[in-house]
Design an enzyme around this catalytic site. Structure first.
Site, short mmCIF file in Angstrom:
data_model
loop_
_atom_site.label_atom_id
_atom_site.label_comp_id
_atom_site.label_asym_id
_atom_site.label_seq_id
_atom_site.Cartn_x
_atom_site.Cartn_y
_atom_site.Cartn_z
N ASP A 122 0.92 9.65 5.89
CA ASP A 122 -0.45 10.00 5.37
C ASP A 122 -0.37 11.01 4.61
O ASP A 122 0.11 12.18 5.12
CB ASP A 122 -1.63 9.84 6.36
CG ASP A 122 -2.83 9.86 5.54
OD1 ASP A 122 -2.93 9.61 4.31
OD2 ASP A 122 -3.80 10.24 6.08
N ASP A 169 -10.29 11.61 3.83
CA ASP A 169 -11.47 11.65 2.79
C ASP A 169 -12.14 10.19 2.90
O ASP A 169 -11.84 9.38 3.51
CB ASP A 169 -10.75 12.21 1.39
CG ASP A 169 -9.50 11.16 1.01
OD1 ASP A 169 -9.47 10.01 1.34
OD2 ASP A 169 -8.78 11.59 0.25
N THR A 209 -1.97 0.95 -4.83
CA THR A 209 -2.45 2.16 -3.92
C THR A 209 -3.80 2.56 -4.49
O THR A 209 -4.34 2.45 -5.66
CB THR A 209 -1.63 3.48 -3.99
OG1 THR A 209 -1.97 4.61 -3.60
CG2 THR A 209 -1.18 3.66 -5.70
N ASP A 250 0.81 -1.10 -0.01
CA ASP A 250 -0.01 0.13 0.06
C ASP A 250 0.80 1.50 0.08
O ASP A 250 2.09 1.04 0.22
CB ASP A 250 -0.99 -0.13 1.20
CG ASP A 250 -1.56 1.17 1.60
OD1 ASP A 250 -2.31 1.63 0.32
OD2 ASP A 250 -2.03 1.78 2.65
N ASP A 268 -1.83 -0.93 5.84
CA ASP A 268 -2.19 -0.69 7.04
C ASP A 268 -3.67 -0.87 7.20
O ASP A 268 -4.30 -0.75 8.63
CB ASP A 268 -1.75 0.73 7.23
CG ASP A 268 -2.57 1.81 6.44
OD1 ASP A 268 -3.37 2.70 6.85
OD2 ASP A 268 -2.23 1.62 5.10
N ASP A 325 -0.14 5.28 1.35
CA ASP A 325 -0.16 6.10 2.49
C ASP A 325 -0.17 5.19 3.88
O ASP A 325 -0.59 4.15 3.99
CB ASP A 325 -1.38 6.77 2.44
CG ASP A 325 -1.41 7.80 1.47
OD1 ASP A 325 -1.14 9.05 2.02
OD2 ASP A 325 -1.40 7.78 0.36
N LYS A 335 -8.30 -4.20 -3.89
CA LYS A 335 -7.08 -4.64 -3.73
C LYS A 335 -6.62 -5.78 -4.19
O LYS A 335 -5.80 -6.33 -4.59
CB LYS A 335 -6.32 -4.04 -2.49
CG LYS A 335 -6.13 -2.54 -2.55
CD LYS A 335 -4.96 -2.05 -1.43
CE LYS A 335 -4.80 -0.61 -1.89
NZ LYS A 335 -3.87 0.05 -0.52
#
Length: 434
Positions: A160, A347, A188, A152, A387, A154, A355
């Site tokens: 982040d 957001d 991502t 991933d 995460d 962020d 994913k």
């Protein structure tokens, strides 16, 4: 009136991992029996050592028993046995396992680092168990053959909203994986349609790859970026210009299942999601604006300085997800066009695909590029690091269905995990040499 059931579900259940919580409950018993929180500031050293050793023994025994239950679960899932495993009956949310997990050995490793057995007032925590599971998974994939590592962006590779800078300790560690002929995919949620956006987020790594004198040209190309969950594929190519990335036409990498997703159905699904998001903005008076893309729709703060409360973002995710699932369109779209509604921290977005599809594309792309058009890298040879693995509103969760996973909480933990992987790979190489 809001019922207690709805409060418990909406505010707690979706924020927990049932498997980890179950193990945590198992370890609570020996903690109570052997922690000895007497309040004595300087207890007898021999007593402290004896209690710590006994707690360690009991923790390790419990995790060995769980390890055997996972072995039975794997045997049943591989034989397509219709009788549920004991693990399934105890933890109904337990999904497929691609490898066995050496939990006892992983616990002993983590106990040597975190001194879990020596604690008298703080019982084995969610993070203790999460990191033990990560270590067990790292041991499992390196004892086999790790062929593909996906990450991933962020919170996994960088903080982040930030980017992967040249000074990041993640950069040399990913390059070391490539040096060992492990393929790398950055999967991502960032949905840029051109290479420049991804270069901005990953420039530290991409520039280092292009300048590296000890990586072969093929090793440098053993990395791809999959953006928008599963919507934009870019292959690393040092000769592709300033961005170091070459856009791969969608027709070259779409799986047969993804090729069947109709543009009309995608637009219709996003229309429903957009209407639900607008209603959330209205009903909760969120300081947010709608952002519509060709394969995603979401809300972002109307001013960059505004921070929308986490609870409001969580509510928005659950509302939109539920509306898509319950609407007639959602029922039809769920079978033909997967979607992912998730909280990005600042957001909320709904993306086409998720994913699991992004990782699957990486598995198939590298196999096809290496001359096997009908093959793919298997789940047991794939490790996805992310995460967000909670069951609702967490976009790494679906990756569990196509490969092994490691759940981290910061880029620093990613660095620790990669160091652990390299250590285990070197140890395995020495064993093979002897």
């Amino acid at each position: 009136m809001t019922t207690r059931y709805r409060v418990e579900y909406a505010l707690k259940t979706h924020r927990r991992d049932q498997f980890i919580e179950w193990i945590k409950g198992l370890l609570a018993v020996p903690f109570v029996l052997y922690s000895q929180p007497t309040g004595i500031l300087n207890p007898d050293a021999e007593t402290v050592t004896r209690n710590s050793n006994e707690a360690h023994r009991r923790y390790a025994e419990i995790l060995r028993d769980v390890e055997h239950m996972i072995d039975d679960h794997i045997a049943r899932q591989n034989s397509h046995n219709t009788i549920p495993s004991k693990l399934t009956m105890l933890v109904p949310t337990a999904g497929p396992f691609f490898t066995r997990l050496p939990l006892e050995a992983a616990f002993k490793y983590q106990d040597s680092r975190r001194h879990i057995s020596s604690r008298r007032y703080v019982c084995p925590s969610f993070n203790d168990i999460r990191l033990t599971l990560n270590s067990a998974q790292a041991m499992a994939v390196t004892s086999g053959s790790l062929q593909l590592a996906t990450f991933d962006g962020d919170v996994t590779l960088y903080d982040d909203g930030q980017s992967l800078e040249p000074s990041s300790p993640v950069v040399p560690r990913i390059m070391d994986l490539l040096r060992r002929d492990v393929k790398v995919g950055i999967v991502t949620a960032a949905g840029y349609t051109t290479a420049d956006g991804y270069y901005g987020r990953l420039h530290g790594l991409l520039d280092a790859l292009a300048a590296s004198p000890d990586l072969t040209h093929r090793q440098k190309r053993n990395m791809v970026v999959m953006g928008g969950e599963a919507n934009y594929l870019f292959e690393v190519d040092p000769d592709a210009g300033p961005s170091r990335l070459r856009a791969v036409p969608r027709a070259e990498w779409l799986t047969p299942e993804m090729a069947a997703w109709s543009e009309q159905g995608i637009v219709a699904l996003l229309d429903v999601a957009e209407a639900a998001l607008r209603e959330c903005v209205r009903s909760m008076s969120l300081p947010a604006v709608i952002v519509r893309k060709d394969r995603a729709v979401g809300i972002v703060p109307s001013d960059p300085s505004i921070i929308i409360p986490r609870e409001s973002l969580e509510e928005t995710v659950l509302v939109v997800q539920r509306i898509l699932e319950l609407s007639a369109l959602g029922e039809r779209a769920e079978r033909t066009i997967p979607f992912c509604a998730f909280n990005g921290g600042r957001d909320v977005f709904v993306d086409i695909g998720d994913k699991s599809w992004g990782v699957t594309v990486c598995q198939k792309w590298f196999a096809m590029r290496d001359g096997d058009p009908d093959g793919m890298i298997r789940g047991e040879n794939t490790l996805h690091v992310g995460d967000q693995f909670l069951s609702a509103g967490s976009n790494d969760f679906k990756a569990r269905s196509v490969g092994t996973t490691a759940w981290i909480a910061s880029p620093a933990e990613t660095v620790e995990l990669l160091d652990e992987l390299v250590m285990l790979m070197d140890r395995e190489k020495k064993v093979e040499a002897n």
